[in-house]
Design a protein around this motif. Structure first.
Motif, PDB file in Angstrom:
ATOM      1  N   ASP A 198     -17.430   1.247 -64.507  1.00  0.00           N
ATOM      2  CA  ASP A 198     -18.548   2.151 -64.223  1.00  0.00           C
ATOM      3  C   ASP A 198     -18.021   3.516 -63.772  1.00  0.00           C
ATOM      4  O   ASP A 198     -18.470   4.568 -64.239  1.00  0.00           O
ATOM      5  CB  ASP A 198     -19.453   1.531 -63.139  1.00  0.00           C
ATOM      6  CG  ASP A 198     -20.733   2.345 -62.904  1.00  0.00           C
ATOM      7  OD1 ASP A 198     -21.245   2.952 -63.871  1.00  0.00           O
ATOM      8  OD2 ASP A 198     -21.229   2.368 -61.760  1.00  0.00           O
ATOM      9  N   VAL A 199     -17.019   3.500 -62.863  1.00  0.00           N
ATOM     10  CA  VAL A 199     -16.448   4.752 -62.346  1.00  0.00           C
ATOM     11  C   VAL A 199     -15.842   5.589 -63.486  1.00  0.00           C
ATOM     12  O   VAL A 199     -16.075   6.797 -63.584  1.00  0.00           O
ATOM     13  CB  VAL A 199     -15.363   4.453 -61.284  1.00  0.00           C
ATOM     14  CG1 VAL A 199     -14.561   5.697 -60.951  1.00  0.00           C
ATOM     15  CG2 VAL A 199     -16.009   3.887 -60.033  1.00  0.00           C
ATOM     16  N   LEU A 200     -15.073   4.931 -64.350  1.00  0.00           N
ATOM     17  CA  LEU A 200     -14.387   5.682 -65.422  1.00  0.00           C
ATOM     18  C   LEU A 200     -15.398   6.256 -66.411  1.00  0.00           C
ATOM     19  O   LEU A 200     -15.238   7.378 -66.895  1.00  0.00           O
ATOM     20  CB  LEU A 200     -13.369   4.779 -66.130  1.00  0.00           C
ATOM     21  CG  LEU A 200     -12.203   4.322 -65.229  1.00  0.00           C
ATOM     22  CD1 LEU A 200     -11.347   3.281 -65.930  1.00  0.00           C
ATOM     23  CD2 LEU A 200     -11.349   5.506 -64.782  1.00  0.00           C
ATOM     24  N   ASN A 201     -16.458   5.491 -66.697  1.00  0.00           N
ATOM     25  CA  ASN A 201     -17.507   6.009 -67.587  1.00  0.00           C
ATOM     26  C   ASN A 201     -18.212   7.211 -66.957  1.00  0.00           C
ATOM     27  O   ASN A 201     -18.509   8.200 -67.635  1.00  0.00           O
ATOM     28  CB  ASN A 201     -18.546   4.919 -67.905  1.00  0.00           C
ATOM     29  CG  ASN A 201     -17.973   3.833 -68.787  1.00  0.00           C
ATOM     30  OD1 ASN A 201     -16.951   4.046 -69.445  1.00  0.00           O
ATOM     31  ND2 ASN A 201     -18.583   2.665 -68.791  1.00  0.00           N
ATOM     32  N   MET A 202     -18.479   7.111 -65.653  1.00  0.00           N
ATOM     33  CA  MET A 202     -19.139   8.231 -64.964  1.00  0.00           C
ATOM     34  C   MET A 202     -18.244   9.459 -64.968  1.00  0.00           C
ATOM     35  O   MET A 202     -18.700  10.580 -65.193  1.00  0.00           O
ATOM     36  CB  MET A 202     -19.483   7.845 -63.518  1.00  0.00           C
ATOM     37  CG  MET A 202     -20.669   6.894 -63.402  1.00  0.00           C
ATOM     38  SD  MET A 202     -20.950   6.388 -61.689  1.00  0.00           S
ATOM     39  CE  MET A 202     -21.582   7.921 -60.966  1.00  0.00           C
ATOM     40  N   THR A 213     -17.137  15.020 -66.548  1.00  0.00           N
ATOM     41  CA  THR A 213     -16.113  16.029 -66.874  1.00  0.00           C
ATOM     42  C   THR A 213     -15.876  16.196 -68.372  1.00  0.00           C
ATOM     43  O   THR A 213     -15.255  17.172 -68.792  1.00  0.00           O
ATOM     44  CB  THR A 213     -14.746  15.626 -66.269  1.00  0.00           C
ATOM     45  OG1 THR A 213     -14.338  14.378 -66.866  1.00  0.00           O
ATOM     46  CG2 THR A 213     -14.834  15.469 -64.765  1.00  0.00           C
ATOM     47  N   GLY A 214     -16.323  15.213 -69.169  1.00  0.00           N
ATOM     48  CA  GLY A 214     -16.004  15.254 -70.598  1.00  0.00           C
ATOM     49  C   GLY A 214     -14.571  14.848 -70.878  1.00  0.00           C
ATOM     50  O   GLY A 214     -14.099  14.932 -72.014  1.00  0.00           O
ATOM     51  N   LYS A 215     -13.846  14.381 -69.837  1.00  0.00           N
ATOM     52  CA  LYS A 215     -12.449  13.977 -70.025  1.00  0.00           C
ATOM     53  C   LYS A 215     -12.305  12.479 -69.760  1.00  0.00           C
ATOM     54  O   LYS A 215     -13.172  11.855 -69.179  1.00  0.00           O
ATOM     55  CB  LYS A 215     -11.536  14.737 -69.038  1.00  0.00           C
ATOM     56  CG  LYS A 215     -11.515  16.237 -69.262  1.00  0.00           C
ATOM     57  CD  LYS A 215     -10.418  16.918 -68.446  1.00  0.00           C
ATOM     58  CE  LYS A 215     -10.652  16.790 -66.960  1.00  0.00           C
ATOM     59  NZ  LYS A 215      -9.798  17.690 -66.163  1.00  0.00           N
ATOM     60  N   VAL A 216     -11.170  11.943 -70.198  1.00  0.00           N
ATOM     61  CA  VAL A 216     -10.871  10.541 -69.934  1.00  0.00           C
ATOM     62  C   VAL A 216      -9.734  10.497 -68.917  1.00  0.00           C
ATOM     63  O   VAL A 216      -8.784  11.271 -69.024  1.00  0.00           O
ATOM     64  CB  VAL A 216     -10.451   9.826 -71.242  1.00  0.00           C
ATOM     65  CG1 VAL A 216     -10.018   8.393 -70.969  1.00  0.00           C
ATOM     66  CG2 VAL A 216     -11.612   9.843 -72.232  1.00  0.00           C
ATOM     67  N   VAL A 217      -9.832   9.619 -67.919  1.00  0.00           N
ATOM     68  CA  VAL A 217      -8.741   9.511 -66.936  1.00  0.00           C
ATOM     69  C   VAL A 217      -7.510   8.943 -67.618  1.00  0.00           C
ATOM     70  O   VAL A 217      -7.587   7.943 -68.335  1.00  0.00           O
ATOM     71  CB  VAL A 217      -9.142   8.575 -65.768  1.00  0.00           C
ATOM     72  CG1 VAL A 217      -8.029   8.531 -64.729  1.00  0.00           C
ATOM     73  CG2 VAL A 217     -10.429   9.032 -65.124  1.00  0.00           C
ATOM     74  N   ASP A 218      -6.369   9.581 -67.400  1.00  0.00           N
ATOM     75  CA  ASP A 218      -5.118   9.077 -67.982  1.00  0.00           C
ATOM     76  C   ASP A 218      -4.629   7.922 -67.117  1.00  0.00           C
ATOM     77  O   ASP A 218      -4.214   8.106 -65.983  1.00  0.00           O
ATOM     78  CB  ASP A 218      -4.077  10.200 -67.992  1.00  0.00           C
ATOM     79  CG  ASP A 218      -2.734   9.684 -68.490  1.00  0.00           C
ATOM     80  OD1 ASP A 218      -2.721   8.623 -69.153  1.00  0.00           O
ATOM     81  OD2 ASP A 218      -1.703  10.312 -68.193  1.00  0.00           O
ATOM     82  N   LEU A 219      -4.698   6.709 -67.685  1.00  0.00           N
ATOM     83  CA  LEU A 219      -4.315   5.541 -66.895  1.00  0.00           C
ATOM     84  C   LEU A 219      -2.933   5.015 -67.265  1.00  0.00           C
ATOM     85  O   LEU A 219      -2.538   3.927 -66.846  1.00  0.00           O
ATOM     86  CB  LEU A 219      -5.366   4.434 -67.059  1.00  0.00           C
ATOM     87  CG  LEU A 219      -6.743   4.787 -66.495  1.00  0.00           C
ATOM     88  CD1 LEU A 219      -7.723   3.661 -66.723  1.00  0.00           C
ATOM     89  CD2 LEU A 219      -6.669   5.127 -65.019  1.00  0.00           C
ATOM     90  N   SER A 220      -2.191   5.788 -68.068  1.00  0.00           N
ATOM     91  CA  SER A 220      -0.835   5.343 -68.437  1.00  0.00           C
ATOM     92  C   SER A 220       0.124   5.750 -67.328  1.00  0.00           C
ATOM     93  O   SER A 220       0.836   6.727 -67.436  1.00  0.00           O
ATOM     94  CB  SER A 220      -0.422   5.993 -69.751  1.00  0.00           C
ATOM     95  OG  SER A 220      -0.541   7.394 -69.628  1.00  0.00           O
ATOM     96  N   VAL A 221       0.080   5.002 -66.224  1.00  0.00           N
ATOM     97  CA  VAL A 221       0.863   5.384 -65.050  1.00  0.00           C
ATOM     98  C   VAL A 221       2.010   4.396 -64.850  1.00  0.00           C
ATOM     99  O   VAL A 221       2.039   3.329 -65.465  1.00  0.00           O
ATOM    100  CB  VAL A 221      -0.034   5.368 -63.790  1.00  0.00           C
ATOM    101  CG1 VAL A 221      -1.067   6.460 -63.857  1.00  0.00           C
ATOM    102  CG2 VAL A 221      -0.700   4.012 -63.605  1.00  0.00           C
TER     103      VAL A 221
END
Length: 444
Positions: free
Chosen positions: A417-421, A426-434
């Protein structure tokens, strides 16, 4: 307060705090307010006196339970998958430096009236009493297929396109029986009901891989980790993060009325006679009730005990999933137990939760299958709360409303839900390749 902000966040629940952290790190000017004088909203952590006030209406817990401040009872307890998206978000925002994690002892599943360890790898499948000897071999083959499956390497697909093949068809290929399918779907892939069987198998395979990879991460008995002192640490850690990036936090702000312009777009938020202007508002459903609708209810029991949950190998922290089919229900039931080893209770005390999507108005009766697994309890509280989801169109009013927390005792649905919000805002996707090793504080 009369300044202008990019985003005003209302409520310091987990979802709101993660978003305010992500947005602050992105360089947006964020004001974060809460009507309460404590962090966490619905997902707060309560000490014993707060727990008594909330569920017993007085502030006199019995002395034999120990010191009030030794308790950190999470109202929305959820374990984190060691390699899951929440941990990735924590690392991405560098909030891990404010938190200490500890691995969770065990993941279990309820099957035919008994509690069993969840087998997650081909080797564990061979040892599991959940299956007979021939079924074990079939399950082992299926686990090996899943372990070897790589999206990018067609050789590992064995001629199946998992974006087309349903989970039911994939499992049929390995000849697994209903009993095995039940624990794979609900305890490994963590589906909340049986709809997944008719959906493309790729999602289930990825979920099983996440479970196995998370399990391997800390060589513990489960794929889960949990912060010392409980989840109440998370909103505060994000508040510190936000402050580092220039965000402003204000607790104890009654009213918090969202103001709109003549086009129906957010213009600001008023509290105690002052208005802060903003372009966007992020909040939980309680701040904009007319833009949300009730979609269900969660029934839960909170128990204080002096022993671990029986049949869980003396685990001090554990999740037990009771698949719907085992109980003749429409949705799964979850048991969560944590103890003094995670600093959420005084020495010798355990906090257990039983939760499920309510199907009746009687939580005591409905939660009985889970409560029966707990053994003797010192104290037990029952509660039902409504679940809401937004019905507004954020592109028209610039209001971004989170969905209420569900009954699951792990974080995967919350962080989705958080990532979709975040993407909507922002129109961006969180970079989760950490680099996942950055959350190594969990190791003893």
């Amino acid at each position: 307060m009369d300044e202008e902000y990019d985003v005003i966040v209302l409520g310091t629940g987990l979802k709101e705090c993660i978003l305010s952290g992500l947005l602050s790190v992105d360089g947006l000017k964020v004001l974060h307010m809460d009507r309460n004088d404590y962090y966490g909203g619905e997902s707060a952590s309560l000490n014993l006196i707060q727990l008594w006030k909330r569920f017993r209406g007085n502030d006199k817990p019995p002395a034999h339970l120990g010191s009030s401040r030794d308790y950190n009872v999470d109202m929305i307890p959820k374990f984190m998958m060691a390699n899951g998206n929440l941990v990735r978000v924590l690392i991405h925002t560098d909030v891990t430096k404010y938190l200490y994690f500890k691995a969770v002892d065990g993941g279990y599943v309820f099957n035919k009236g008994k509690v069993h360890k969840v087998p997650a790898t081909d080797m564990e499948a061979l040892k599991s009493p959940l299956m007979g000897i021939f079924e074990k071999r079939r399950a082992r083959k299926f686990f090996i297929y899943v372990q070897n499956y790589e999206d990018s390497d067609p050789k590992t697909h064995e001629g199946m396109d998992l974006t087309r093949v349903t989970t039911r068809e994939l499992i049929a290929k390995y000849g697994l029986d209903d009993n095995t399918i039940d624990f794979i779907g609900h305890a490994l892939a963590l589906h909340r009901d049986d709809r997944y069987l008719n959906e493309p198998a790729l999602d289930t395979v990825k979920r099983m891989k996440l479970y196995a990879e998370s399990l391997a991460r800390f060589q513990g008995g489960s794929p889960y980790i949990y912060p010392l002192y409980g989840l109440g640490e998370l909103p505060q850690a994000f508040a510190r993060l936000s402050a580092v990036y220039g965000g402003t936090y204000m607790l104890n702000k009654p009213g918090c009325k969202v103001e709109f312009d003549e086009e129906g777009k957010v213009a600001g938020v008023t509290s105690e006679g002052e208005t802060a202007k903003c372009k966007k508002v992020v909040c939980d459903p309680s701040y904009l009730p007319n833009k949300a609708r009730k979609v269900g209810r969660v029934a839960r029991a909170i128990a204080i005990m002096s022993h671990p949950i029986p049949s869980t190998d003396e685990s001090h922290s554990v999740q037990v999933i009771l698949p719907q089919k085992q109980l003749g229900r429409r949705s799964d039931m979850y048991l969560f137990c944590c103890s003094y080893t995670h600093n959420v209770a005084p020495k010798g005390k355990f906090i257990a939760f039983v939760s499920t999507e309510a199907e009746t108005d009687h939580p005591e009766t409905e939660l009985k299958p889970g409560i029966d697994l707990l053994g003797p309890v010192d104290e037990i509280f029952f509660d039902i709360y409504d679940r809401y989801e937004p019905v507004n169109e954020p592109s028209l009013d610039n209001c971004f409303i989170s969905t209420s927390y569900d009954a699951t005792t792990h974080f995967e649905s919350t962080v989705t839900d958080v990532l979709n919000m975040y993407t909507m805002i922002t129109g961006k996707v969180v970079d989760l390749s950490v680099d996942l090793s950055a959350a190594s504080a969990a190791e003893e």
